[in-house]
Design a protein around this motif. Structure first.
Motif, PDB file in Angstrom:
ATOM      1  N   SER A 101       0.813  -1.210  -0.078  1.00  0.00           N
ATOM      2  CA  SER A 101       0.128  -0.096   0.034  1.00  0.00           C
ATOM      3  C   SER A 101       1.130   1.190   0.143  1.00  0.00           C
ATOM      4  CB  SER A 101      -0.914   0.090   1.339  1.00  0.00           C
ATOM      5  OG  SER A 101      -0.191   0.106   2.348  1.00  0.00           O
ATOM      6  N   ARG A 102       0.258   2.285  -0.382  1.00  0.00           N
ATOM      7  CA  ARG A 102       1.103   3.515  -0.613  1.00  0.00           C
ATOM      8  C   ARG A 102       1.770   3.849   0.727  1.00  0.00           C
ATOM      9  NH1 ARG A 102       0.415   5.999  -5.679  1.00  0.00           N
ATOM     10  NH2 ARG A 102      -1.223   4.917  -6.803  1.00  0.00           N
ATOM     11  N   THR A 103       0.743   3.999   1.678  1.00  0.00           N
ATOM     12  CA  THR A 103       1.329   4.566   3.213  1.00  0.00           C
ATOM     13  C   THR A 103       2.403   3.487   3.796  1.00  0.00           C
ATOM     14  OG1 THR A 103      -0.890   5.253   3.708  1.00  0.00           O
ATOM     15  CG2 THR A 103       0.562   4.664   5.475  1.00  0.00           C
ATOM     16  N   ASP A 130       0.309  -0.012  -4.360  1.00  0.00           N
ATOM     17  CA  ASP A 130      -1.065  -0.405  -4.716  1.00  0.00           C
ATOM     18  C   ASP A 130      -1.889  -0.492  -3.448  1.00  0.00           C
ATOM     19  OD1 ASP A 130      -3.522  -1.564  -5.806  1.00  0.00           O
ATOM     20  OD2 ASP A 130      -2.199  -3.271  -6.078  1.00  0.00           O
ATOM     21  N   ASP A 131      -3.049   0.215  -3.464  1.00  0.00           N
ATOM     22  CA  ASP A 131      -4.064   0.328  -2.457  1.00  0.00           C
ATOM     23  C   ASP A 131      -5.191  -0.709  -2.375  1.00  0.00           C
ATOM     24  OD1 ASP A 131      -2.710   2.313  -0.879  1.00  0.00           O
ATOM     25  OD2 ASP A 131      -3.602   3.808  -2.065  1.00  0.00           O
ATOM     26  N   ARG A 146       0.617  -5.225   3.943  1.00  0.00           N
ATOM     27  CA  ARG A 146      -0.713  -4.864   4.153  1.00  0.00           C
ATOM     28  C   ARG A 146      -0.938  -4.670   5.531  1.00  0.00           C
ATOM     29  NH1 ARG A 146      -0.233  -3.924  -0.468  1.00  0.00           N
ATOM     30  NH2 ARG A 146      -1.670  -4.030  -2.085  1.00  0.00           N
ATOM     31  N   HIS A 197      -9.951   6.028  -2.345  1.00  0.00           N
ATOM     32  CA  HIS A 197      -9.148   4.849  -2.703  1.00  0.00           C
ATOM     33  C   HIS A 197      -9.024   4.833  -3.937  1.00  0.00           C
ATOM     34  CE1 HIS A 197      -8.863   2.811   1.260  1.00  0.00           C
ATOM     35  NE2 HIS A 197     -10.029   3.068   1.420  1.00  0.00           N
ATOM     36  N   THR A 199      -7.832   2.219  -5.784  1.00  0.00           N
ATOM     37  CA  THR A 199      -8.098   1.111  -6.788  1.00  0.00           C
ATOM     38  C   THR A 199      -9.700   0.707  -6.816  1.00  0.00           C
ATOM     39  OG1 THR A 199      -6.245   0.216  -5.931  1.00  0.00           O
ATOM     40  CG2 THR A 199      -7.770  -1.311  -6.708  1.00  0.00           C
ATOM     41  N   TYR A 204     -12.990   6.654   1.597  1.00  0.00           N
ATOM     42  CA  TYR A 204     -12.715   5.868   2.945  1.00  0.00           C
ATOM     43  C   TYR A 204     -13.607   6.497   4.035  1.00  0.00           C
ATOM     44  CZ  TYR A 204     -10.315   5.357   7.276  1.00  0.00           C
ATOM     45  OH  TYR A 204      -9.875   4.942   8.741  1.00  0.00           O
ATOM     46  N   ASN A 230      -6.796  11.416  -3.708  1.00  0.00           N
ATOM     47  CA  ASN A 230      -6.622   9.956  -3.389  1.00  0.00           C
ATOM     48  C   ASN A 230      -5.119   9.841  -3.157  1.00  0.00           C
ATOM     49  OD1 ASN A 230      -5.225  10.583  -6.012  1.00  0.00           O
ATOM     50  ND2 ASN A 230      -5.773   9.018  -7.162  1.00  0.00           N
ATOM     51  N   ASP A 232      -2.560  10.513   0.099  1.00  0.00           N
ATOM     52  CA  ASP A 232      -2.654  10.793   1.457  1.00  0.00           C
ATOM     53  C   ASP A 232      -1.740  11.999   1.931  1.00  0.00           C
ATOM     54  OD1 ASP A 232      -0.094   8.623   2.928  1.00  0.00           O
ATOM     55  OD2 ASP A 232      -0.631   8.750   0.785  1.00  0.00           O
TER      56      ASP A 232
END
Length: 303
Positions: A101-103, A130-131, A146, A197, A199, A204, A230, A232
């Motif tokens: 995930s990006r974060t 990839d979220d 994840r 999101h 994807t 959220y 999209n 963060d």
């Protein structure tokens, strides 16, 4: 090609290169008689004579020489490939593909890329942000990162972060102007910066929870406000411009909170939960490159 021919072709190449059943049999750890019978079966299957044999000498037929010349490079390539695999079991090498995930990528992988690649110079890293929830097996990834709560049951998952919290924050200037919400229900009267999101395209839903009578109660609030993004990091930048309130992971805004640029609100409704995990299909036959990544991320967590 009939795969059953491969062992016999390899045995033929050994016999031809040694020009001796005895020497080839000794190297391969089989009996001379077994090699002889195998060669006879191969000649019968191919319907061609490959070797002239006498009690004292051995030579290749024209067809045998052509076959050996064609086989030698292919068998050498196979031997090299197998040897490379054996090497990679001990020293991490090759392409390591990670889906995160990006974060997680920004906070737990990117800050350590230089150290990781310096430690393992034969590795090449591909990091895909990839979220969504990628299928690491079908999409050809070696590992994924994840949140623990989002992992499939059949995956092997190893924690690489401590527990995390989702925290609501805003600038002191925003709170001074519009007031500080006392409960999540008060957010309806505030400008909440929403995250979409990339994807799924879904907005959220902000998550809150409380502990009552030793039981955790979780609920969500749909953010309403003047901005949706999209990204963060873009969400944080907007909050720093006093646009409104955001909800993000505690580690992502920790430095800003410590410097006083953002202020935590609604803390009683923010409870810790399992953090990020490295997930892989199986521990069995784990490659050295995946083992290196796992050990490195666990080391960083401990540090």
């Amino acid at each position: 090609m009939d795969p059953s021919l491969l062992p016999s072709l390899a045995w033929f190449a050994h016999i031809a290169q040694h020009r001796s059943f005895t020497k080839a049999a000794a190297q391969m750890g089989v009996s001379r008689a077994a090699l002889s019978q195998n060669l006879k079966a191969l000649e019968k299957q191919l319907n061609v004579k490959l070797l002239y044999r006498t009690t004292r000498d051995m030579s290749l037929t024209e067809e045998g020489q052509r076959l050996l010349e064609a086989l030698a490079p292919a068998l050498n390539a196979i031997e090299h490939a197998v040897g490379t695999l054996e090497e990679s079991r001990h020293e991490p090498a090759g392409l390591l593909r990670i889906n995160a995930s990006r974060t997680a990528a920004k906070h737990f992988i990117e800050p350590h890329v230089g150290e990781f690649l310096a430690r393992y110079p034969r590795l090449k890293l591909e990091l895909v942000m990839d979220d969504g929830m990628a299928s690491i097996i079908s999409e050809g990834y070696d590992a994924g990162v994840r949140l623990g709560e989002s992992l499939a049951e059949h995956m092997v998952a190893i924690p690489i972060t401590p527990q995390v919290e989702l925290v609501a924050v805003a600038t002191p200037q925003y709170l001074s102007r519009y007031g500080t919400p006392a409960t999540p229900a008060d957010l309806v009267n505030h400008n909440c910066i929403a995250f979409r999101h990339a994807t799924s395209g879904a907005i959220y839903q902000w998550e809150f929870s409380t502990i009552e009578r030793h039981a955790r109660h979780t609920f969500s609030v749909e953010p309403q406000g003047s901005m949706i993004t999209n990204d963060d990091d873009g969400m944080i930048r907007a909050a720093l411009q006093h646009v409104g309130i955001i909800q993000h992971f505690d580690f992502a805004v920790k430095a800003l909170v410590e410097r006083g640029e953002l202020v935590r609100i609604l803390q009683p409704w923010s409870q810790p939960f399992p953090g990020f995990y490295l997930y892989i299909p199986s521990r069995e036959h784990m490659s050295s490159k995946v083992r290196a990544l796992l050990d490195f991320l666990v080391e960083k967590r401990a540090g």
